[in-house]
Design an enzyme around this catalytic site. Structure first.
Site, PDB file in Angstrom:
ATOM      1  N   HIS A  17       0.714  -1.180   0.071  1.00 45.15           N
ATOM      2  CA  HIS A  17      -0.013  -0.068   0.028  1.00 45.15           C
ATOM      3  C   HIS A  17       0.814   1.369   0.036  1.00 45.15           C
ATOM      4  O   HIS A  17       0.646   2.223  -0.685  1.00 45.15           O
ATOM      5  CB  HIS A  17      -0.875   0.164   1.374  1.00 45.15           C
ATOM      6  CG  HIS A  17      -1.977  -1.105   1.412  1.00 45.15           C
ATOM      7  ND1 HIS A  17      -1.935  -1.797   2.431  1.00 45.15           N
ATOM      8  CD2 HIS A  17      -3.103  -1.146   0.596  1.00 45.15           C
ATOM      9  CE1 HIS A  17      -3.044  -2.734   2.415  1.00 45.15           C
ATOM     10  NE2 HIS A  17      -3.729  -2.302   1.174  1.00 45.15           N
ATOM     11  N   SER A 135      -2.178  -7.398   3.260  1.00 40.91           N
ATOM     12  CA  SER A 135      -2.911  -7.554   4.424  1.00 40.91           C
ATOM     13  C   SER A 135      -2.920  -8.977   5.163  1.00 40.91           C
ATOM     14  O   SER A 135      -2.744  -9.152   6.389  1.00 40.91           O
ATOM     15  CB  SER A 135      -3.909  -6.615   4.690  1.00 40.91           C
ATOM     16  OG  SER A 135      -3.469  -5.461   4.210  1.00 40.91           O
TER      17      SER A 135
HETATM   18  P1  ADP Z   1      -9.810  -4.118  -0.439  1.00 35.94           P
HETATM   19  O1  ADP Z   1     -10.526  -4.902   0.674  1.00 35.94           O
HETATM   20  O2  ADP Z   1     -10.514  -2.831  -0.916  1.00 35.94           O
HETATM   21  O3  ADP Z   1      -9.045  -4.957  -1.501  1.00 35.94           O
HETATM   22  P2  ADP Z   1      -6.937  -3.949   0.363  1.00 35.94           P
HETATM   23  O4  ADP Z   1      -6.439  -3.064   1.648  1.00 35.94           O
HETATM   24  O5  ADP Z   1      -6.612  -5.037   0.594  1.00 35.94           O
HETATM   25  O6  ADP Z   1      -8.367  -3.501   0.437  1.00 35.94           O
HETATM   26  O7  ADP Z   1      -6.275  -3.221  -0.673  1.00 35.94           O
HETATM   27  C1  ADP Z   1      -6.615  -1.930  -1.296  1.00 35.94           C
HETATM   28  C2  ADP Z   1      -6.145  -1.671  -2.744  1.00 35.94           C
HETATM   29  O8  ADP Z   1      -4.390  -1.821  -2.557  1.00 35.94           O
HETATM   30  C3  ADP Z   1      -6.612  -2.887  -3.393  1.00 35.94           C
HETATM   31  O9  ADP Z   1      -6.718  -2.389  -4.900  1.00 35.94           O
HETATM   32  C4  ADP Z   1      -5.273  -3.723  -3.576  1.00 35.94           C
HETATM   33  O10 ADP Z   1      -5.107  -4.551  -4.815  1.00 35.94           O
HETATM   34  C5  ADP Z   1      -4.206  -3.006  -3.123  1.00 35.94           C
HETATM   35  N1  ADP Z   1      -2.964  -3.534  -2.745  1.00 35.94           N
HETATM   36  C6  ADP Z   1      -2.879  -4.333  -1.713  1.00 35.94           C
HETATM   37  N2  ADP Z   1      -1.784  -4.866  -1.419  1.00 35.94           N
HETATM   38  C7  ADP Z   1      -1.137  -4.314  -2.493  1.00 35.94           C
HETATM   39  C8  ADP Z   1       0.361  -4.509  -2.760  1.00 35.94           C
HETATM   40  N3  ADP Z   1       1.472  -5.344  -2.064  1.00 35.94           N
HETATM   41  N4  ADP Z   1       0.901  -4.028  -3.850  1.00 35.94           N
HETATM   42  C9  ADP Z   1      -0.164  -2.965  -4.552  1.00 35.94           C
HETATM   43  N5  ADP Z   1      -1.279  -2.816  -4.389  1.00 35.94           N
HETATM   44  C10 ADP Z   1      -1.772  -3.454  -3.370  1.00 35.94           C
END
Ligand code: ADP
Length: 167
Positions: A17, A135
């Site tokens: 993130h 996460s």
């Molecule tokens: P959600 O439940 O909306 O998927 P997340 O917090 O898991 O929430 O993810 C939010 C956004 O960040 C999503 O678009 C996800 O693909 C992206 N994301 C999560 N982890 C990574 C990562 N390691 N690299 C790039 N993008 C990520």
């Protein structure tokens, strides 16, 4: 002036993130990190703790942008597209890691376009080393091996998480 929101669960915010946030700050005039709260889905961390961890990260890595308002955090519990409109943002940022993200993200983007075609979804790709950071991995590992989550979390987030979880 283009404002973007970066919505997600951020349960917790990871280095993946963080990488997307840094990239977004290089592209957009204003970035709002939007912590989605679904009252029906019980997360691992409380929304207030997720917010605190993001704040700890921004205070450490982007204090000037935080102060100037170029970056900010909010929690919301409505449709992302509606929240985006309310905030006057033109873009929804989503991260794409592997091909397995694509299906879900593509469907989400098409549906959001259908709900409001004035708002664009834009995808950003993290550095390769963050491609397998998530996460959910952090949540799984944390209970057994807290220290091993260090490589998935920005240092400021790891510290704050230890404070929250261990008192
Ligand atoms: P959600 O439940 O909306 O998927 P997340 O917090 O898991 O929430 O993810 C939010 C956004 O960040 C999503 O678009 C996800 O693909 C992206 N994301 C999560 N982890 C990574 C990562 N390691 N690299 C790039 N993008 C990520």
């Amino acid at each position: 002036m283009i404002k973007a929101i970066y919505p997600g669960s951020f349960d917790p915010i990871t280095r993946g993130h963080a990488d997307i946030i840094e990239r977004a700050l290089g592209v957009f005039d204003e970035v709002l990190i939007a912590v989605g709260v679904n009252p029906k889905k019980k997360g691992w961390l409380k929304p207030s703790a997720r917010f605190e961890l993001i704040l700890a990260f921004l205070e450490e890595d982007f204090p000037h942008h935080l102060k100037s308002g170029k970056i900010s955090i909010a929690t919301y519990s409505k449709l992302t597209i509606d929240f985006c409109k309310d905030e006057g943002a033109k873009v929804i940022i989503r991260g794409l890691r592997t091909i397995s993200d694509f299906d879900q993200e593509f469907t989400l983007a098409i549906n959001n376009m259908d709900l409001n075609s004035q708002i664009e979804t834009m995808f950003m790709v993290p550095k390769p080393e963050y491609q397998f950071v998530s996460s959910s991995i952090v949540r799984e590992i944390f209970h057994f091996k807290q220290k091993s989550t260090q490589k998935h979390l920005p240092p400021s987030v790891y510290e704050k998480l230890m404070e929250i979880e261990n008192g």
